[in-house]
Write a protein that holds these residues in place. Sequence first.
Motif, PDB file in Angstrom:
ATOM      1  N   MET A  85      12.258  -4.852  23.009  1.00  0.00           N
ATOM      2  CA  MET A  85      13.537  -4.863  22.295  1.00  0.00           C
ATOM      3  C   MET A  85      13.301  -4.832  20.793  1.00  0.00           C
ATOM      4  O   MET A  85      12.390  -5.488  20.277  1.00  0.00           O
ATOM      5  CB  MET A  85      14.359  -6.105  22.659  1.00  0.00           C
ATOM      6  N   SER A  86      14.149  -4.095  20.093  1.00  0.00           N
ATOM      7  CA  SER A  86      14.087  -4.065  18.636  1.00  0.00           C
ATOM      8  C   SER A  86      14.716  -5.342  18.076  1.00  0.00           C
ATOM      9  O   SER A  86      15.382  -6.087  18.801  1.00  0.00           O
ATOM     10  CB  SER A  86      14.842  -2.846  18.106  1.00  0.00           C
ATOM     11  N   GLN A  87      14.528  -5.560  16.777  1.00  0.00           N
ATOM     12  CA  GLN A  87      15.140  -6.729  16.129  1.00  0.00           C
ATOM     13  C   GLN A  87      16.657  -6.685  16.277  1.00  0.00           C
ATOM     14  O   GLN A  87      17.293  -7.713  16.513  1.00  0.00           O
ATOM     15  CB  GLN A  87      14.746  -6.757  14.660  1.00  0.00           C
ATOM     16  N   HIS A  88      17.221  -5.501  16.158  1.00  0.00           N
ATOM     17  CA  HIS A  88      18.670  -5.313  16.300  1.00  0.00           C
ATOM     18  C   HIS A  88      19.129  -5.716  17.697  1.00  0.00           C
ATOM     19  O   HIS A  88      20.137  -6.412  17.860  1.00  0.00           O
ATOM     20  CB  HIS A  88      19.016  -3.847  16.027  1.00  0.00           C
ATOM     21  N   GLU A  89      18.375  -5.307  18.717  1.00  0.00           N
ATOM     22  CA  GLU A  89      18.739  -5.633  20.103  1.00  0.00           C
ATOM     23  C   GLU A  89      18.598  -7.119  20.378  1.00  0.00           C
ATOM     24  O   GLU A  89      19.421  -7.703  21.098  1.00  0.00           O
ATOM     25  CB  GLU A  89      17.855  -4.836  21.067  1.00  0.00           C
ATOM     26  N   VAL A  90      17.566  -7.741  19.812  1.00  0.00           N
ATOM     27  CA  VAL A  90      17.370  -9.184  20.000  1.00  0.00           C
ATOM     28  C   VAL A  90      18.529  -9.959  19.376  1.00  0.00           C
ATOM     29  O   VAL A  90      19.029 -10.934  19.954  1.00  0.00           O
ATOM     30  CB  VAL A  90      16.014  -9.638  19.401  1.00  0.00           C
ATOM     31  N   LEU A  91      18.991  -9.523  18.197  1.00  0.00           N
ATOM     32  CA  LEU A  91      20.139 -10.165  17.554  1.00  0.00           C
ATOM     33  C   LEU A  91      21.406  -9.994  18.398  1.00  0.00           C
ATOM     34  O   LEU A  91      22.193 -10.934  18.566  1.00  0.00           O
ATOM     35  CB  LEU A  91      20.366  -9.582  16.158  1.00  0.00           C
ATOM     36  N   GLN A  92      21.596  -8.797  18.935  1.00  0.00           N
ATOM     37  CA  GLN A  92      22.746  -8.553  19.812  1.00  0.00           C
ATOM     38  C   GLN A  92      22.694  -9.466  21.030  1.00  0.00           C
ATOM     39  O   GLN A  92      23.708 -10.054  21.424  1.00  0.00           O
ATOM     40  CB  GLN A  92      22.764  -7.091  20.263  1.00  0.00           C
ATOM     41  N   LEU A  93      21.513  -9.577  21.625  1.00  0.00           N
ATOM     42  CA  LEU A  93      21.333 -10.441  22.789  1.00  0.00           C
ATOM     43  C   LEU A  93      21.621 -11.896  22.430  1.00  0.00           C
ATOM     44  O   LEU A  93      22.292 -12.611  23.186  1.00  0.00           O
ATOM     45  CB  LEU A  93      19.909 -10.293  23.329  1.00  0.00           C
ATOM     46  N   GLY A  94      21.127 -12.331  21.270  1.00  0.00           N
ATOM     47  CA  GLY A  94      21.359 -13.711  20.836  1.00  0.00           C
ATOM     48  C   GLY A  94      22.833 -14.016  20.642  1.00  0.00           C
ATOM     49  O   GLY A  94      23.327 -15.070  21.056  1.00  0.00           O
ATOM     50  N   ILE A  95      23.560 -13.096  20.015  1.00  0.00           N
ATOM     51  CA  ILE A  95      25.002 -13.284  19.801  1.00  0.00           C
ATOM     52  C   ILE A  95      25.729 -13.324  21.138  1.00  0.00           C
ATOM     53  O   ILE A  95      26.589 -14.197  21.384  1.00  0.00           O
ATOM     54  CB  ILE A  95      25.563 -12.156  18.907  1.00  0.00           C
ATOM     55  N   ALA A  96      25.387 -12.391  22.033  1.00  0.00           N
ATOM     56  CA  ALA A  96      26.028 -12.340  23.354  1.00  0.00           C
ATOM     57  C   ALA A  96      25.770 -13.618  24.145  1.00  0.00           C
ATOM     58  O   ALA A  96      26.666 -14.159  24.800  1.00  0.00           O
ATOM     59  CB  ALA A  96      25.514 -11.127  24.128  1.00  0.00           C
ATOM     60  N   MET A  97      24.546 -14.125  24.060  1.00  0.00           N
ATOM     61  CA  MET A  97      24.198 -15.343  24.791  1.00  0.00           C
ATOM     62  C   MET A  97      24.925 -16.564  24.232  1.00  0.00           C
ATOM     63  O   MET A  97      25.343 -17.450  24.982  1.00  0.00           O
ATOM     64  CB  MET A  97      22.683 -15.561  24.756  1.00  0.00           C
ATOM     65  N   ASN A  98      25.081 -16.617  22.907  1.00  0.00           N
ATOM     66  CA  ASN A  98      25.822 -17.731  22.301  1.00  0.00           C
ATOM     67  C   ASN A  98      27.285 -17.720  22.725  1.00  0.00           C
ATOM     68  O   ASN A  98      27.871 -18.768  23.016  1.00  0.00           O
ATOM     69  CB  ASN A  98      25.714 -17.664  20.771  1.00  0.00           C
ATOM     70  N   LEU A  99      27.882 -16.541  22.746  1.00  0.00           N
ATOM     71  CA  LEU A  99      29.270 -16.423  23.182  1.00  0.00           C
ATOM     72  C   LEU A  99      29.404 -16.822  24.650  1.00  0.00           C
ATOM     73  O   LEU A  99      30.351 -17.529  25.033  1.00  0.00           O
ATOM     74  CB  LEU A  99      29.766 -14.987  22.978  1.00  0.00           C
TER      75      LEU A  99
END
Length: 212
Positions: A85-99
């Motif tokens: 995963m790219s840094q962008h994808e990891v950030l997206q995953l992190g935001i989705a997981m927090n929500l």
Amino acid sequence: TFLLTAAWYAIFSLPLFISVPRSPPSTKSMQTAARAGISQLWGFLKEIRTYTNIVRFLIAKMFYVDGLATLFAFGGIYAATTFGMSQHEVLQLGIAMNLTSGLGAVSLAFLDDKIGSKRVILISIIGLIIPGTLAIFAVAKWQFWVLGMLMCLFVGPVQSSSRALMARMAPAPMRRQMFGFYMLSGKATAFFGPLLYGWITYATGSLRMGMS
């Protein structure tokens, strides 16, 4: 992201500053307060048999909170390394997981009132173990996404219900003291999960083994 986080804290801390009454300041010196704290700790340890249920709960919480701390610390690294995963994808995953985690906490809050905090904690731990185990064997990025989101549904409830259970178990006169031990049980061994992850990963050369 940091500015958004700062704005979030600023806005949602306003009710605390405006509405919550101030406690009277302590007149104790730092030295006196430290002595009183140590004395209080020693007194609790001498009477520990009186609070066996709370002690057992704090020991159990120490283990599953260490597991969560390891997931928080290495989940992004694991996703980036194992699934490319790219840094962008990891950030997206992190935001989705927090929500998802917030959604789970709100949803299971009603269940906490109906069946009790302990049962919600047990359901949440099972809800973390099953998709978490499957995520270790995931081979496709989408599989990790789905299982990670499913797992995060139970991250919020296990934390919020743990606090609720502590509030219910602690004797009213000792509630603040008990919450001090509650916080200590989550912090005193917080290094152990990441350390164990590092040891196993180093020994096996496998991030999957470390995460398991």
